[in-house]
Design an enzyme around this catalytic site. Structure first.
Site, PDB file in Angstrom:
ATOM      1  N   SER A 136      70.571  84.120 168.402  1.00 42.98           N
ATOM      2  CA  SER A 136      71.620  83.303 169.019  1.00 42.98           C
ATOM      3  C   SER A 136      72.697  82.881 168.032  1.00 42.98           C
ATOM      4  CB  SER A 136      70.999  82.051 169.657  1.00 42.98           C
ATOM      5  OG  SER A 136      70.129  82.388 170.698  1.00 42.98           O
ATOM      6  N   THR A 198      73.307  77.868 169.204  1.00 43.21           N
ATOM      7  CA  THR A 198      74.509  78.106 170.008  1.00 43.21           C
ATOM      8  C   THR A 198      75.507  76.956 169.952  1.00 43.21           C
ATOM      9  OG1 THR A 198      73.335  79.635 171.447  1.00 43.21           O
ATOM     10  CG2 THR A 198      75.342  78.641 172.325  1.00 43.21           C
ATOM     11  N   PHE A 300      70.134  62.791 174.442  1.00 42.76           N
ATOM     12  CA  PHE A 300      69.240  62.300 175.478  1.00 42.76           C
ATOM     13  C   PHE A 300      67.767  62.618 175.234  1.00 42.76           C
ATOM     14  CE2 PHE A 300      73.460  62.937 177.190  1.00 42.76           C
ATOM     15  CZ  PHE A 300      73.714  61.716 177.808  1.00 42.76           C
ATOM     16  N   GLU A 341      76.083  74.983 177.385  1.00 40.52           N
ATOM     17  CA  GLU A 341      74.975  75.903 177.129  1.00 40.52           C
ATOM     18  C   GLU A 341      73.731  75.507 177.912  1.00 40.52           C
ATOM     19  OE1 GLU A 341      71.937  77.535 173.672  1.00 40.52           O
ATOM     20  OE2 GLU A 341      72.583  75.444 173.756  1.00 40.52           O
ATOM     21  N   HIS A 350      60.768  83.000 175.774  1.00 44.56           N
ATOM     22  CA  HIS A 350      59.940  83.198 174.578  1.00 44.56           C
ATOM     23  C   HIS A 350      58.472  82.884 174.864  1.00 44.56           C
ATOM     24  CE1 HIS A 350      62.755  84.413 171.553  1.00 44.56           C
ATOM     25  NE2 HIS A 350      63.547  83.354 171.705  1.00 44.56           N
ATOM     26  N   ASP A 387      74.348  84.921 175.194  1.00 42.09           N
ATOM     27  CA  ASP A 387      74.461  85.362 173.810  1.00 42.09           C
ATOM     28  C   ASP A 387      73.671  86.646 173.569  1.00 42.09           C
ATOM     29  OD1 ASP A 387      72.145  83.980 174.330  1.00 42.09           O
ATOM     30  OD2 ASP A 387      72.287  82.623 172.623  1.00 42.09           O
ATOM     31  N   HIS A 472      63.723  88.723 171.711  1.00 47.72           N
ATOM     32  CA  HIS A 472      65.005  89.080 172.303  1.00 47.72           C
ATOM     33  C   HIS A 472      65.056  90.580 172.572  1.00 47.72           C
ATOM     34  CE1 HIS A 472      67.032  85.407 170.166  1.00 47.72           C
ATOM     35  NE2 HIS A 472      66.131  85.052 171.067  1.00 47.72           N
TER      36      HIS A 472
END
Length: 509
Positions: A136, A198, A300, A341, A350, A387, A472
């Site tokens: 990424s 990202t 958050f 994002e 993953h 990405d 990926h």
């Protein structure tokens, strides 16, 4: 059936074939590509079909009419919003489309996610400067800087290491930095940590994506003057600073004494407030901060925000955060740049947990739809992409309408809609439609999967190659665009070209 002369030659041939008419394959003698279809002075009206096959012909006619009548916007963009779903491969989009459709009571396959209707699309090459299958950091850096870099690097030139930390280092400017320099408002929204790869590419320049906090810096990096990603955000000095930032990753901004990860004793949230900004950590605090005019930093969660399926009732969704950011940024008459994002699509993949990947992709689509409702698309370019992809597959010949997370049930041999038993593999046991090439969950030696098991949100799909984590993929991803200059997103493109399209849309030199 009467064909409209307003159709293109290709569409006309296809419709003639549907109607059983003879197909004329001759080319116009004056052009190697055949005659140029006439442009309609009026909007094209789709042909209405009845009888056998009418459902499919009318569906195709509606899509054709939509494309013929689509306006072209060659103006300049006042605002740009870039939506990146981390790891959103083409398979993820297809599965999310079906998942979203089935959640609405449809079979799913005929459904569309909102951004799939825009009409301006391209396949995007994702390789990094030194890797066939990227990460990424390199891919998001390409989008934000307009140049490719090596895997693991955040907005530095390819093969730059510690020399990127020096005071005289040559570094590529990012879209967000360039927007700030031109007086635009800027914002970042992410369901991942703000310091994750990202979102970090928008504001930081660092040789290693792992340097999210000072505790992660090796001694040689400290000696070279490298700054961690959280510190670079706190010390961001372009324009008048980032107006709104909403994400996770609080721990990288707090000292160890306050439950954070920083070893330098700095409380970057307190420094943000001391500089005149609003720091918020809850939905209620964010709502209150939006009533003022101070820059907003919202963190958050200590790390990433929860998956959408696990999000507590009182915590804001990605859609709500996107809406909050646009409501703040749209007050700038000079325009804005916003990055949004959906970071946790990648994390679920993953772990080979398709349910959470698709639920987060569904929430991502809802955030895009809300954004498109809030802005004027005649002056706002919205770009949606990923990405990189994942080794995620849809396979096994399931029947139409088969639950996308379920076991494979084939179509009935007699072409009826009667239920069929699950399809079985060579070991005589059923399997799911969705699976992964690599990952930690291989098919067990014994035991039979049930529909109840695989529809559980915690179920982790099987993978073929044993790995500690799913990996990926190197395939192209898709980009979708609407608004000024959106038509430039077409064909097959290099990933870093997206940066140049955005800069051109803004009218920047």
């Amino acid at each position: 059936m009467t064909l409209r002369l307003l159709l293109s030659a290709a569409a006309g041939l296809a419709l003639a074939a549907c109607a059983g008419s003879p197909i004329d394959l001759r080319r116009d003698a004056e052009s190697p590509y055949g005659p140029t279809p006439p442009r309609a002075a009026e909007a094209y009206e789709a042909v209405e079909h009845t009888g056998t096959g009418a459902q499919w012909r009318n569906m195709a006619q509606a899509e054709l009419a939509e494309r013929i009548n689509r306006p072209l916007n060659s103006g300049r963009a006042k605002n740009v919003i870039v939506f990146i779903a981390d790891g959103m491969s083409l398979t993820t989009i297809t599965a999310a489309r079906i998942y979203d459709g089935q959640s609405r009571g449809l079979s799913g396959e005929e459904h569309y996610l909102p951004f799939e209707r825009w009409g301006n699309t391209a396949t995007i090459k994702t390789y990094s400067e030194n890797a066939q299958v990227p990460d990424s950091a390199a891919t998001a850096s390409a989008i934000h800087t307009g140049v490719k870099t090596h895997s693991g690097a955040i907005s530095v030139y390819a093969r730059q290491t510690l020399e990127a930390c020096g005071p005289d280092a040559e570094l590529p400017a990012t879209l967000l930095e360039m927007a700030e320099a031109r007086g635009l408002s800027t914002g970042i929204v992410s369901s991942a940590r703000l310091t994750h790869a990202t979102p970090a590419t928008a504001f930081a320049h660092v040789p290693s994506r792992g340097w999210e906090t000072d505790a992660a810096l090796p001694p040689e990096a400290v000696a070279a003057g490298c700054r961690d990603i959280a510190r670079q955000f706190a010390e961001f000095a372009h324009g008048d600073g980032i107006e709104v930032t909403l994400a996770g990753g609080r721990a990288a901004f707090l000292p160890e004494a306050a439950g954070g990860l920083r070893t330098d004793g700095r409380d970057l949230t307190a420094e943000w407030e001391a500089a005149g900004g609003d720091y918020v950590a809850t939905r209620e605090e964010l709502t209150a901060a939006l009533q003022g005019e101070a820059p907003i930093l919202g963190l958050f969660a200590s790390s990433h925000l929860p998956y959408e399926l696990d999000r507590p009732q009182g915590e804001p969704s990605l859609t709500e955060l996107t809406e909050a950011a646009i409501s703040r940024l749209s007050g700038d008459e000079d325009g804005f740049y916003l990055l949004v994002e959906a970071g946790r699509v990648d994390h679920a993949h993953h772990g080979t947990n398709a349910a959470r990947a698709l639920a987060d992709a569904q929430e991502f689509a809802q955030a895009i739809e809300r954004a498109s409702e809030m802005v004027d698309l005649s002056e706002t370019l919205i770009l949606v992409t990923a990405d990189h992809g994942h080794v995620f597959s849809i396979a096994g010949y399931p029947r139409r309408g088969n639950p996308i997370l379920g076991l494979v049930h084939p179509a009935a041999p007699d072409l009826s809609d009667d239920p069929t038993p699950p399809e079985t593999a060579r070991d005589g046991r059923p399997y799911t439609t969705l699976g992964y090439y690599t990952g930690p969950h291989q098919r067990p030696a014994s035991g039979v999967l049930t529909q109840e098991q695989v529809l559980d949100p915690d179920y982790q799909q099987e993978s073929a190659v044993p790995m500690g984590s799913e990996t990926h993929s190197g395939e192209d991803v898709i980009a979708y665009a609407t608004g000024p200059q959106a038509h430039l997103v077409s064909g097959v493109m290099e990933q870093h070209t997206l940066f140049h399209i955005i800069a051109y849309a803004y009218g920047w030199e």
